[in-house]
Design a protein around this motif. Structure first.
Motif, mmCIF file in Angstrom:
data_model
loop_
_atom_site.group_PDB
_atom_site.id
_atom_site.type_symbol
_atom_site.label_atom_id
_atom_site.label_comp_id
_atom_site.label_asym_id
_atom_site.label_seq_id
_atom_site.Cartn_x
_atom_site.Cartn_y
_atom_site.Cartn_z
ATOM 1 N N HIS A 200 33.970 63.479 66.736
ATOM 2 C CA HIS A 200 35.375 63.231 67.075
ATOM 3 C C HIS A 200 35.562 62.900 68.550
ATOM 4 C CE1 HIS A 200 35.879 65.372 63.211
ATOM 5 N NE2 HIS A 200 36.891 64.545 63.081
ATOM 6 N N GLN A 203 35.966 59.175 69.083
ATOM 7 C CA GLN A 203 37.048 58.459 68.432
ATOM 8 C C GLN A 203 37.716 57.474 69.389
ATOM 9 O OE1 GLN A 203 39.688 61.535 66.952
ATOM 10 N NE2 GLN A 203 38.939 61.259 64.873
ATOM 11 N N GLY A 214 35.899 54.105 66.546
ATOM 12 C CA GLY A 214 34.932 55.029 67.118
ATOM 13 C C GLY A 214 33.686 54.349 67.619
ATOM 14 N N ASP A 248 37.578 58.947 58.752
ATOM 15 C CA ASP A 248 36.738 58.966 59.959
ATOM 16 C C ASP A 248 35.392 58.278 59.788
ATOM 17 O OD1 ASP A 248 38.648 60.176 61.441
ATOM 18 O OD2 ASP A 248 37.668 62.114 61.626
ATOM 19 N N ASN A 251 33.460 57.179 62.916
ATOM 20 C CA ASN A 251 32.885 58.146 63.848
ATOM 21 C C ASN A 251 31.661 58.868 63.306
ATOM 22 O OD1 ASN A 251 35.312 57.871 65.544
ATOM 23 N ND2 ASN A 251 36.296 59.011 63.902
#
Length: 276
Positions: A200, A203, A214, A248, A251
């Motif tokens: 994270h 990101q 990311g 996500d 990432n």
């Protein structure tokens, strides 16, 4: 290693000088995915002597777009995480976003994770603390490492001393984050284990597409620097094919790249501990 962590990993065999790893897919997409990733990461950590916490979010409440996948349903997602825990004998963690969720998730997982955006929400921190579970608070992108002592204090005031903090980068402009590694020792000064979120922190939020971007090619760089800076644990989200992940994907580390990174990290950790 803190006693509550030793208790958490009591069923695992690991190098006592190792960092610990929190890893898994960002969100529970399906039972098949969760069990596939859990098995692979479990095997790798057992092979390399790394204590493991399996992570997956049963619910994603802080998505950019209303059209983004947020979960299969609360108890369905939590049940799948619990199934992986029982199958591989692993401690588990997941995000929570409200007082109600703290009570619910505590019935299924060992660690309650407070998302970075919610690290100052007093009622949420207190509710998590009152469950008696370990509480891992992610440092807000807008908060200094030193200020996170107040989050620790809120949970300690419930009588729960099982607290960890996670560094996950600091907002830099509108669409980027930077990692200040000074935050690792600064947060450790609060007397708690500190984890580096290696995924994270890379990101690139607030994209006009509504999907966060990311830089996963830098996960290894973030992880190695964190171990060198003395992080107690690492947080790495991983997926067999991040390009098709429901959350996500930009990432996460591709699952087949994880072992090579762990080998390097173990070597760095051993070199540091050998120096005393």
């Amino acid at each position: 290693m803190e006693n509550f962590l030793k208790d958490l990993f009591v069923n695992q065999s690991y190098d006592e000088n190792s960092f610990f790893l929190i890893a898994g897919p960002c969100v529970v997409e399906s039972e098949e995915l969760v069990l596939e990733v859990a098995e692979k990461v479990y095997d790798l950590c057992k092979k390399h002597g790394i204590p493991l916490v399996f992570k997956s979010s049963y619910k994603k409440a802080n998505r950019t777009s209303a059209h983004s996948f947020s979960g299969l349903g609360d108890e369905i997602g939590l049940g799948i995480i619990q199934k992986a825990a029982k199958k591989f004998g692993l401690p588990t963690t997941t995000d929570i976003h409200s007082e109600r969720e703290a009570e619910l998730a505590a019935q299924f997982v060992d660690i309650l994770q407070i998302p970075a955006f919610l690290c100052r929400q007093t009622e949420l921190l207190v509710a998590a603390g009152k469950t008696g579970r370990i509480v891992n608070v992610k440092k807000g992108q807008f908060v200094s490492g030193e200020a996170m002592k107040f989050a620790v204090e809120k949970i300690y005031n419930t009588g729960n001393k099982k607290v960890m903090l996670t560094e996950r980068g600091t907002t830099f402009g509108y669409q980027d984050l930077v990692v200040d590694y000074r935050n690792i020792p600064l947060m450790q000064a609060a007397g708690v284990p500190v984890i580096m979120d290696c995924t994270h922190s890379l990101q690139q939020p607030n994209q006009t597409s509504g999907v966060t971007g990311g830089n996963p090619q830098l996960i290894g760089t973030i992880a190695k620097a964190a171990i060198a800076a003395g992080a107690d644990g690492l947080f790495i989200e991983t997926h067999p094919d991040p390009s098709v992940a429901l959350s996500d994907g930009a990432n996460m580390l591709r699952l087949d790249l994880l072992e090579n990174l762990l080998v390097q990290l173990v070597k760095i950790r051993k070199a540091i501990t050998a120096q005393g």
